[in-house]
Design a protein around this motif. Structure first.
Motif, mmCIF file in Angstrom:
data_model
loop_
_atom_site.group_PDB
_atom_site.id
_atom_site.type_symbol
_atom_site.label_atom_id
_atom_site.label_comp_id
_atom_site.label_asym_id
_atom_site.label_seq_id
_atom_site.Cartn_x
_atom_site.Cartn_y
_atom_site.Cartn_z
ATOM 1 N N ASP A 1 1.324 -1.145 0.233
ATOM 2 C CA ASP A 1 -0.156 0.446 -0.352
ATOM 3 C C ASP A 1 0.766 1.489 0.058
ATOM 4 N N LYS A 2 -0.028 2.593 -0.123
ATOM 5 C CA LYS A 2 1.168 3.554 -0.804
ATOM 6 C C LYS A 2 0.340 5.287 -0.194
ATOM 7 N N LEU A 3 1.147 5.719 0.372
ATOM 8 C CA LEU A 3 0.576 7.162 1.101
ATOM 9 C C LEU A 3 1.617 8.122 0.434
ATOM 10 N N GLY B 1 -2.825 12.612 16.283
ATOM 11 C CA GLY B 1 -3.577 12.360 15.533
ATOM 12 C C GLY B 1 -4.496 12.317 15.415
ATOM 13 N N LYS B 2 -5.888 12.216 14.004
ATOM 14 C CA LYS B 2 -7.489 11.532 14.430
ATOM 15 C C LYS B 2 -7.445 11.447 13.088
ATOM 16 N N LEU B 3 -7.801 10.682 12.505
ATOM 17 C CA LEU B 3 -8.484 9.949 10.937
ATOM 18 C C LEU B 3 -9.809 10.422 10.794
ATOM 19 N N VAL B 4 -10.320 11.217 10.186
ATOM 20 C CA VAL B 4 -11.396 12.142 10.397
ATOM 21 C C VAL B 4 -12.207 11.482 9.338
ATOM 22 N N ARG B 5 -11.542 10.738 8.041
ATOM 23 C CA ARG B 5 -12.029 10.531 6.985
ATOM 24 C C ARG B 5 -10.958 9.023 6.416
ATOM 25 N N MET B 6 -11.572 8.025 5.906
ATOM 26 C CA MET B 6 -10.826 7.218 4.778
ATOM 27 C C MET B 6 -11.707 6.845 3.471
ATOM 28 N N GLY B 7 -11.603 7.565 2.195
ATOM 29 C CA GLY B 7 -12.049 7.199 1.399
ATOM 30 C C GLY B 7 -11.241 6.221 0.472
ATOM 31 N N ASN B 8 -11.762 5.967 -0.908
ATOM 32 C CA ASN B 8 -11.323 4.663 -1.644
ATOM 33 C C ASN B 8 -9.973 4.794 -1.484
ATOM 34 N N ARG B 9 -9.486 6.414 -2.201
ATOM 35 C CA ARG B 9 -8.533 7.091 -2.060
ATOM 36 C C ARG B 9 -8.109 8.231 -1.722
ATOM 37 N N ILE B 10 -8.667 8.652 -0.728
ATOM 38 C CA ILE B 10 -8.133 9.819 0.151
ATOM 39 C C ILE B 10 -8.234 9.445 1.447
ATOM 40 N N MET B 11 -7.390 10.251 2.272
ATOM 41 C CA MET B 11 -8.035 10.031 3.811
ATOM 42 C C MET B 11 -7.381 11.345 4.057
ATOM 43 N N VAL B 12 -8.519 11.847 5.721
ATOM 44 C CA VAL B 12 -8.342 12.861 5.918
ATOM 45 C C VAL B 12 -8.015 12.966 7.467
ATOM 46 N N VAL C 1 -1.627 23.630 21.117
ATOM 47 C CA VAL C 1 -0.761 24.871 20.406
ATOM 48 C C VAL C 1 -0.385 25.054 18.517
ATOM 49 N N ALA C 2 -0.687 24.347 18.484
ATOM 50 C CA ALA C 2 -0.996 24.543 17.062
ATOM 51 C C ALA C 2 -2.306 23.004 16.743
ATOM 52 N N GLU C 3 -2.604 22.928 15.467
ATOM 53 C CA GLU C 3 -3.390 22.522 14.632
ATOM 54 C C GLU C 3 -3.115 22.700 13.344
ATOM 55 N N GLY C 4 -4.278 21.226 12.698
ATOM 56 C CA GLY C 4 -4.187 21.079 11.674
ATOM 57 C C GLY C 4 -4.066 19.802 10.447
ATOM 58 N N LYS C 5 -4.526 19.574 9.626
ATOM 59 C CA LYS C 5 -5.621 19.090 9.109
ATOM 60 C C LYS C 5 -5.092 18.366 7.392
ATOM 61 N N GLY C 6 -4.072 17.448 7.595
ATOM 62 C CA GLY C 6 -4.297 16.480 5.884
ATOM 63 C C GLY C 6 -4.927 15.740 5.458
ATOM 64 N N VAL C 7 -4.077 16.018 3.763
ATOM 65 C CA VAL C 7 -5.066 15.074 3.375
ATOM 66 C C VAL C 7 -4.125 14.589 2.874
ATOM 67 N N TYR C 8 -4.707 12.728 2.426
ATOM 68 C CA TYR C 8 -3.335 12.016 1.832
ATOM 69 C C TYR C 8 -4.242 11.161 0.628
ATOM 70 N N ASN C 9 -2.859 10.836 -0.634
ATOM 71 C CA ASN C 9 -2.780 9.944 -1.162
ATOM 72 C C ASN C 9 -3.402 8.770 -0.732
ATOM 73 N N PHE C 10 -4.107 7.798 -0.625
ATOM 74 C CA PHE C 10 -3.891 6.235 0.135
ATOM 75 C C PHE C 10 -4.191 5.052 -0.839
ATOM 76 N N LEU C 11 -2.931 4.701 -1.430
ATOM 77 C CA LEU C 11 -3.391 3.693 -2.756
ATOM 78 C C LEU C 11 -3.191 2.737 -1.964
#
Length: 139
Positions: free
Chosen positions: A80-82, A104-115, A127-137
């Protein structure tokens, strides 16, 4: 997640990924949808030598790693790739020259996109917060 899988993921996060080893990243908790790590402060993480505060780029790199670790915890195969598509960090307070806790917390795991959503704390203060969007293959 079974004990052997957790141990393998912790070893991967702490020892096998060179940048994580350099940062001294220590996994406190890892699940399929949540991770908490501690990163000890070091002088070479300083962004402004006048104030002895964390460099925001280092914090962003660690937050990206936290988001990616959630993806790796959801791999079904070693093939699998990310990869990161987008990363947004909001710095809410200065991070003083002390250890940080990242979550870190998983928001959404789709077919190809993870948030994921990530947070950084110092002595329990956000002190900081963020959001990551990842290509998940999946292989």
């Amino acid at each position: 997640m079974d004990k052997a899988t957790k141990e393998r993921l912790i070893r991967l996060a702490e020892e096998d990924i060179p940048i994580h080893k350099y940062f001294g990243l220590k996994v406190e908790l890892i699940e399929k949808e949540f991770i908490r790590i501690k990163v000890p402060f070091r002088k070479d993480f300083v962004g402004d030598i006048r104030t002895n505060r964390w460099h925001g780029g280092i914090m962003a790199t660690i937050m990206d790693s936290v988001g990616g670790a959630i993806g790796i915890a959801n791999f079904e195969s070693p093939d699998d790739k990310l990869s990161t598509i987008d990363l947004r960090i909001d710095y809410l307070r200065f991070a003083e020259g002390e250890d940080l806790i990242f979550e870190g917390k998983l928001v959404r795991m789709g077919n190809r996109i993870m948030v994921t959503k990530m947070k950084a704390f110092q002595q329990g203060v956000l002190v900081a917060e963020g959001k990551g969007v990842y290509n998940f293959l999946r292989s």
